[in-house]
Design a protein around this motif. Structure first.
Motif, PDB file in Angstrom:
ATOM      1  N   GLN A 283     -32.237  70.095  49.316  1.00  0.00           N
ATOM      2  CA  GLN A 283     -31.907  69.171  47.434  1.00  0.00           C
ATOM      3  C   GLN A 283     -33.202  68.021  48.034  1.00  0.00           C
ATOM      4  O   GLN A 283     -32.478  67.762  48.465  1.00  0.00           O
ATOM      5  CB  GLN A 283     -31.359  69.236  46.583  1.00  0.00           C
ATOM      6  CG  GLN A 283     -30.888  70.530  45.990  1.00  0.00           C
ATOM      7  CD  GLN A 283     -32.164  71.459  45.253  1.00  0.00           C
ATOM      8  OE1 GLN A 283     -32.875  71.061  44.442  1.00  0.00           O
ATOM      9  NE2 GLN A 283     -32.221  72.633  44.796  1.00  0.00           N
ATOM     10  N   THR A 284     -34.268  67.235  47.782  1.00  0.00           N
ATOM     11  CA  THR A 284     -34.957  65.779  47.958  1.00  0.00           C
ATOM     12  C   THR A 284     -33.489  65.198  46.599  1.00  0.00           C
ATOM     13  O   THR A 284     -33.656  65.978  45.502  1.00  0.00           O
ATOM     14  CB  THR A 284     -35.612  66.268  47.602  1.00  0.00           C
ATOM     15  OG1 THR A 284     -36.710  66.560  48.476  1.00  0.00           O
ATOM     16  CG2 THR A 284     -36.565  64.548  48.192  1.00  0.00           C
ATOM     17  N   THR A 285     -33.056  64.050  47.228  1.00  0.00           N
ATOM     18  CA  THR A 285     -32.392  62.833  45.878  1.00  0.00           C
ATOM     19  C   THR A 285     -33.232  61.914  46.708  1.00  0.00           C
ATOM     20  O   THR A 285     -33.892  61.321  47.435  1.00  0.00           O
ATOM     21  CB  THR A 285     -31.489  63.859  45.991  1.00  0.00           C
ATOM     22  OG1 THR A 285     -29.902  62.765  45.189  1.00  0.00           O
ATOM     23  CG2 THR A 285     -30.666  63.039  47.416  1.00  0.00           C
ATOM     24  N   ASP A 286     -32.125  61.202  46.401  1.00  0.00           N
ATOM     25  CA  ASP A 286     -32.213  59.392  45.811  1.00  0.00           C
ATOM     26  C   ASP A 286     -31.111  58.911  45.266  1.00  0.00           C
ATOM     27  O   ASP A 286     -30.898  57.844  44.240  1.00  0.00           O
ATOM     28  CB  ASP A 286     -33.810  58.905  44.867  1.00  0.00           C
ATOM     29  CG  ASP A 286     -34.264  57.761  45.371  1.00  0.00           C
ATOM     30  OD1 ASP A 286     -33.720  57.306  45.840  1.00  0.00           O
ATOM     31  OD2 ASP A 286     -34.735  56.925  44.397  1.00  0.00           O
ATOM     32  N   LEU A 287     -30.689  58.838  46.465  1.00  0.00           N
ATOM     33  CA  LEU A 287     -28.636  58.458  46.129  1.00  0.00           C
ATOM     34  C   LEU A 287     -28.450  57.418  46.583  1.00  0.00           C
ATOM     35  O   LEU A 287     -27.963  56.897  47.856  1.00  0.00           O
ATOM     36  CB  LEU A 287     -27.690  59.361  46.561  1.00  0.00           C
ATOM     37  CG  LEU A 287     -27.276  60.590  45.558  1.00  0.00           C
ATOM     38  CD1 LEU A 287     -27.113  62.127  46.001  1.00  0.00           C
ATOM     39  CD2 LEU A 287     -26.824  60.476  44.482  1.00  0.00           C
ATOM     40  N   ASP A 288     -28.723  56.276  46.035  1.00  0.00           N
ATOM     41  CA  ASP A 288     -28.232  55.181  46.420  1.00  0.00           C
ATOM     42  C   ASP A 288     -27.173  54.547  47.036  1.00  0.00           C
ATOM     43  O   ASP A 288     -25.997  54.327  45.892  1.00  0.00           O
ATOM     44  CB  ASP A 288     -29.064  53.839  45.814  1.00  0.00           C
ATOM     45  CG  ASP A 288     -29.046  52.724  46.421  1.00  0.00           C
ATOM     46  OD1 ASP A 288     -28.124  52.182  47.667  1.00  0.00           O
ATOM     47  OD2 ASP A 288     -29.264  51.505  45.620  1.00  0.00           O
ATOM     48  N   THR A 289     -26.332  54.731  47.925  1.00  0.00           N
ATOM     49  CA  THR A 289     -25.346  54.516  48.769  1.00  0.00           C
ATOM     50  C   THR A 289     -24.398  52.566  48.401  1.00  0.00           C
ATOM     51  O   THR A 289     -23.287  53.113  48.383  1.00  0.00           O
ATOM     52  CB  THR A 289     -24.203  55.137  49.597  1.00  0.00           C
ATOM     53  OG1 THR A 289     -25.439  54.398  51.140  1.00  0.00           O
ATOM     54  CG2 THR A 289     -24.507  57.286  50.201  1.00  0.00           C
TER      55      THR A 289
END
Length: 67
Positions: free
Chosen positions: A33-39
């Motif tokens: 799954q492509t995601t954009d999670l800013d850790t």
């Protein structure tokens, strides 16, 4: 999380059946799954808890769709 922590997390995640990709401190893929999670917005423990919740949600969905 720091970028070093993200890199380490991506290295150890497969040990637990999870595959992560990142660009800097942003997780760009969780398994397929492509995601954009800013850790950078999370403490390490918080982010691991978030990943655990994602896995649990996928497992529940798989269970209910099982035939």
């Amino acid at each position: 999380m720091t970028q070093e922590q993200v890199e380490r997390l991506c290295q150890i995640a497969p040990k637990y059946g999870l595959y992560l990709e990142h660009q800097g401190s942003v997780i760009t893929k969780v398994d397929e799954q492509t995601t954009d999670l800013d850790t950078a917005k999370y403490m390490p423990d918080q982010f691991i808890d978030l990943l655990s919740q994602m896995i649990a949600t996928k497992m529940k969905a798989d269970l209910w769709q099982w035939q």
